[in-house]
Scaffold this motif. Sequence first.
Motif, mmCIF file in Angstrom:
data_model
loop_
_atom_site.group_PDB
_atom_site.id
_atom_site.type_symbol
_atom_site.label_atom_id
_atom_site.label_comp_id
_atom_site.label_asym_id
_atom_site.label_seq_id
_atom_site.Cartn_x
_atom_site.Cartn_y
_atom_site.Cartn_z
ATOM 1 N N VAL A 277 0.850 -1.186 0.000
ATOM 2 C CA VAL A 277 0.000 0.000 0.000
ATOM 3 C C VAL A 277 0.888 1.240 0.000
ATOM 4 O O VAL A 277 1.812 1.352 0.815
ATOM 5 N N TRP A 278 0.610 2.174 -0.925
ATOM 6 C CA TRP A 278 1.386 3.397 -1.077
ATOM 7 C C TRP A 278 0.481 4.591 -0.921
ATOM 8 O O TRP A 278 -0.668 4.575 -1.348
ATOM 9 N N LEU A 279 0.999 5.635 -0.324
ATOM 10 C CA LEU A 279 0.275 6.885 -0.114
ATOM 11 C C LEU A 279 0.826 7.933 -1.081
ATOM 12 O O LEU A 279 2.020 8.232 -1.050
ATOM 13 N N HIS A 280 -0.038 8.458 -1.932
ATOM 14 C CA HIS A 280 0.357 9.440 -2.950
ATOM 15 C C HIS A 280 -0.251 10.801 -2.627
ATOM 16 O O HIS A 280 -1.331 10.878 -2.036
ATOM 17 N N GLY A 281 0.414 11.853 -3.054
ATOM 18 C CA GLY A 281 -0.171 13.188 -3.019
ATOM 19 C C GLY A 281 -0.188 13.879 -1.672
ATOM 20 O O GLY A 281 -0.695 14.989 -1.568
#
Length: 159
Positions: free
Chosen positions: A59-63
Amino acid sequence: MAREQGQKLVAQNRKARHDYHIEDTYEAGLALMGTEVKSLRQGRASLVDGFGEIDDHEVWLHGVHIPEYTQGTWTNHSARRKRKLLLNRSEIDRIERRINEKGFTLVPLSIYFKDGRAKVEIALAKGKKHYDKRHTLAARQADREKEQALGRHLKGMDR
């Protein structure tokens, strides 16, 4: 140095609760660089454009915008880089199944420190339509008026 205790809120995404129906919430750890942690400890972050994505069972967190640390040197981080979220395998699988359903997205609700460690509260959410937002505002206004009327009645200022 003594360990930190309790929770310290850094940033909150209030607009997410207005724009989305929140289905489930999860607490995830954040894999951060040292300058990012120092910048968060100063209370500087913005979750407005943030979203989560699952890529190769991670899981990656963008922005999410964590500004550069002012006293940082060449080791400073880029402000909008993607950051890895630390979750259990079972939680990742559950989230991945739900995201594959139509209309679900992963939205960050808040970033905080819990016992000295940076955490992010993420939510599985479905987007609201414009009429849903109006309905929510109307219901909130009606509840507020009801509470005010009850308060006036209890104080004896009924009219």
